[in-house]
Scaffold this active site. Structure first.
Site, mmCIF file in Angstrom:
data_model
loop_
_atom_site.group_PDB
_atom_site.id
_atom_site.type_symbol
_atom_site.label_atom_id
_atom_site.label_comp_id
_atom_site.label_asym_id
_atom_site.label_seq_id
_atom_site.Cartn_x
_atom_site.Cartn_y
_atom_site.Cartn_z
ATOM 1 N N THR A 1 -18.862 -12.312 -2.933
ATOM 2 C CA THR A 1 -19.756 -11.080 -2.032
ATOM 3 C C THR A 1 -17.895 -10.888 -1.087
ATOM 4 O OG1 THR A 1 -20.945 -12.355 -1.054
ATOM 5 C CG2 THR A 1 -20.270 -10.542 0.523
ATOM 6 N N LYS B 1 -20.570 -8.875 -5.505
ATOM 7 C CA LYS B 1 -21.590 -7.934 -4.004
ATOM 8 C C LYS B 1 -20.775 -7.394 -3.345
ATOM 9 C CE LYS B 1 -24.527 -8.887 -0.527
ATOM 10 N NZ LYS B 1 -23.835 -8.666 0.159
ATOM 11 N N HIS C 1 -23.269 -4.856 2.898
ATOM 12 C CA HIS C 1 -23.785 -5.779 4.455
ATOM 13 C C HIS C 1 -24.473 -5.743 4.704
ATOM 14 C CE1 HIS C 1 -21.355 -9.704 3.564
ATOM 15 N NE2 HIS C 1 -22.130 -10.060 5.142
ATOM 16 N N SER D 1 -25.965 -18.575 -0.065
ATOM 17 C CA SER D 1 -24.787 -18.103 0.822
ATOM 18 C C SER D 1 -23.946 -19.259 1.002
ATOM 19 C CB SER D 1 -24.999 -17.669 2.225
ATOM 20 O OG SER D 1 -24.064 -17.815 3.019
ATOM 21 N N TYR E 1 -18.800 -16.724 -0.626
ATOM 22 C CA TYR E 1 -17.074 -15.631 0.409
ATOM 23 C C TYR E 1 -15.871 -16.273 -0.551
ATOM 24 C CZ TYR E 1 -20.602 -13.909 3.269
ATOM 25 O OH TYR E 1 -22.020 -13.522 4.102
#
Length: 390
Positions: free
Chosen positions: A156, A254, A278, A108, A130
């Site tokens: 994502t 995603k 999620h 992440s 992100y």
């Protein structure tokens, strides 16, 4: 460690609950609003049934496959989750465990360890982003990951900042300074082993995210980065296509739960999509990914790799997902429970549980390879699937 082995992810979960301070455990449980999606992610797998064979079963079983250009020993990869500060080594421990299991790590951008450190521990690492900041910042963040050796990029998109859990949200501090640590002493006393693990390692979590900076800036705190994310305008499909072009390599979108979004991701240049809600942390009342998987696979499965995440707790869940068309699954809470229960060995334990369960599933269904699995291997009840918009 002797005596630390556990036989199921459920047992790892129980041990993690005993090991972690209440607020840390509450952050891992997560979920949003009523938790309907969180519950359905696991419950949906139980609705699917096997009809096993009893003879002419394979002795040799091949669990290997490829995901985003990487050869992996089993169809299970690590799904990126933020700030894995339940163990002193965090994401590095997870990366080592994945490497030892012969599989890939999803890291992440909100992780507690740097992309450079994690790739050093496992070269089969995919970097997740992100949509935080402007295009220039995003391109620089992706370039940093590529320079470090990331093998693929995951963007994502499934996040609407839903919150308000019916069971209450844990109070997570902005940073772990002296004042904050004193405040949490009473809670820490109730779970002394976790605190001692951190102290022995000399790694008190500072709750910063080192993968957000791109120009030598100091890493922001998790909530500082979260604030940047909240105030960044959501991306368009044209933005996604632009980032895919910038990356120029294996690229996964995603958060897909709809057929029309899956098609748009393909049009934007994605080489893989991750069917995901999620982990139940986003918009509650979203169906379990396994329910929408068949329609998405039928629509785009010949054009891109389809990865599923959400609710996977045992090897039979993996077999069911592959039978419905997934290339592989990505696990999140399952490995976090293992990490909390016993660090890196705990994560390796989780992989072995899943590997054993996949092997048993293949044997029972009379399959010698994960690539032979098909919908005909399952009893799918009426109204199980949710036909997403096409």
């Amino acid at each position: 460690m002797a005596g630390q082995w556990f036989e199921s992810v459920a047992e790892a979960h129980r041990r993690a609950k005993k090991e972690l301070p209440k607020s840390v455990y509450g952050a891992l449980v997560a979920g949003s609003e009523a938790g309907a999606t969180l519950e359905d992610n696991m419950a949906a797998f139980r609705e699917l049934e096997f009809l096993p064979h009893v003879c002419d079963l394979p002795f040799e079983k091949d669990l290997s496959t490829t995901v985003m250009g990487q050869d992996i020993s089993m169809p299970v990869i690590i799904s990126p989750t933020g700030v894995q500060a339940v163990d002193p080594e965090g994401e590095v421990a997870v990366a080592r465990a994945a490497k030892n299991a012969g599989t890939a790590m999803g890291l992440s951008s909100f992780a507690s360890r740097s992309v450079e450190d994690v790739i050093e521990a496992n070269e089969k690492t995919f970097f997740q982003m992100y949509w935080v900041g402007d295009r220039e910042t995003l391109a620089a963040r992706a370039e940093r990951a590529k320079k470090a050796g990331a093998k693929g990029l995951i963007v994502t998109l499934d996040w609407s900042f839903s919150h308000g859990r019916d069971w209450g949200s844990p109070a997570i501090p902005e940073k772990m300074d002296l004042k904050t640590m004193i405040k949490y002493i009473p809670e820490g006393i109730t779970r002394p082993r976790w605190g001692l693990r951190m102290l022995r390692a000399g790694r008190i979590p500072d709750l910063t995210v080192p993968n957000i900076p791109v120009g030598g800036e100091e890493p922001p705190t998790f909530f500082g980065a979260y604030g940047q994310w909240m105030f960044t305008p959501p991306p368009t499909w044209a933005d996604v296509a632009w980032l895919c072009e910038q990356w120029d390599g294996p690229f996964c979108v995603k958060g897909i739960t709809r057929i029309d979004d899956a098609k748009r991701a393909v049009d934007a240049g994605a080489t893989a999509i991750q069917v995901s809600n999620h982990g139940g942390n986003n918009l509650d009342s979203t169906p379990a990914p396994i329910r929408v998987l068949p329609g998405i696979v039928e629509a785009v499965g010949r054009e891109v790799e389809v990865i599923l995440d959400g609710g996977v707790r045992r090897g039979s869940d993996v077999v069911k997902a592959l039978a419905l068309g997934a290339r592989a699954v990505a696990i999140g809470r399952a490995y976090l429970w293992g990490l909390a229960a016993n660090g890196q060995p705990g994560v390796e334990n989780v992989f072995e549980i899943l590997r054993s369960g996949i092997g048993s599933g293949l044997m029972g269904l009379g399959k010698s390879s994960v690539h032979e699995l098909a919908p005909e291997d399952l009893i799918i009840p009426p109204n199980f699937t949710r036909q997403a918009v096409s």
